[in-house]
Design a protein around this motif. Structure first.
Motif, PDB file in Angstrom:
ATOM      1  N   LYS A 172      10.643  13.638   4.121  1.00 34.28           N
ATOM      2  CA  LYS A 172       9.363  14.027   3.513  1.00 34.28           C
ATOM      3  C   LYS A 172       9.099  13.204   2.260  1.00 34.28           C
ATOM      4  O   LYS A 172       7.978  12.748   2.019  1.00 34.28           O
ATOM      5  N   LYS A 173      10.147  13.031   1.464  1.00 28.17           N
ATOM      6  CA  LYS A 173      10.002  12.248   0.231  1.00 28.17           C
ATOM      7  C   LYS A 173       9.641  10.798   0.572  1.00 28.17           C
ATOM      8  O   LYS A 173       8.808  10.194  -0.095  1.00 28.17           O
ATOM      9  N   ARG A 174      10.263  10.240   1.600  1.00 23.17           N
ATOM     10  CA  ARG A 174       9.967   8.867   2.031  1.00 23.17           C
ATOM     11  C   ARG A 174       8.483   8.725   2.356  1.00 23.17           C
ATOM     12  O   ARG A 174       7.853   7.736   2.001  1.00 23.17           O
ATOM     13  N   VAL A 175       7.933   9.709   3.061  1.00 25.14           N
ATOM     14  CA  VAL A 175       6.520   9.677   3.437  1.00 25.14           C
ATOM     15  C   VAL A 175       5.650   9.615   2.188  1.00 25.14           C
ATOM     16  O   VAL A 175       4.721   8.808   2.096  1.00 25.14           O
ATOM     17  N   VAL A 176       5.970  10.459   1.201  1.00 21.79           N
ATOM     18  CA  VAL A 176       5.186  10.508  -0.034  1.00 21.79           C
ATOM     19  C   VAL A 176       5.302   9.192  -0.803  1.00 21.79           C
ATOM     20  O   VAL A 176       4.309   8.617  -1.244  1.00 21.79           O
ATOM     21  N   VAL A 177       6.541   8.710  -0.945  1.00 22.57           N
ATOM     22  CA  VAL A 177       6.790   7.482  -1.702  1.00 22.57           C
ATOM     23  C   VAL A 177       6.121   6.283  -1.025  1.00 22.57           C
ATOM     24  O   VAL A 177       5.497   5.445  -1.690  1.00 22.57           O
TER      25      VAL A 177
END
Length: 84
Positions: free
Chosen positions: A8-13
């Motif tokens: 999820k963090k990868r998607v945001v970043v």
């Protein structure tokens, strides 16, 4: 959408980086257009605009937005056009 927290963090970043890259790319293209317009119009501040554009190109290459050889080609073409 991913289920794992790190994914999820990868998607945001990745979304943030894509927006930042798009903005920088757009700014570079705008600066290139300004420089070409100044050269064609043979304006008084042509040299300053070209110098600022070369700085923008170098910054884009340093950030990995464009390849260093691409940056060199852009700068070379710009200076050649300015001196012609």
């Amino acid at each position: 959408m991913a289920n794992i927290k790190s994914a999820k963090k990868r998607v945001v970043v990745n979304r943030k980086r894509a927006e930042r890259n798009k903005a920088r790319s757009s700014a570079l293209k705008t600066q290139m257009k300004k420089a070409n317009a100044a050269i064609e119009a043979n304006s008084a501040d042509k040299d300053q605009v070209v110098k600022a554009t070369i700085k923008k190109i170098d910054q884009a290459a340093a950030k990995g937005l464009i390849h260093k050889n691409n940056a060199a080609n852009k700068k070379s073409a710009l200076v050649k056009k300015a001196n012609a």
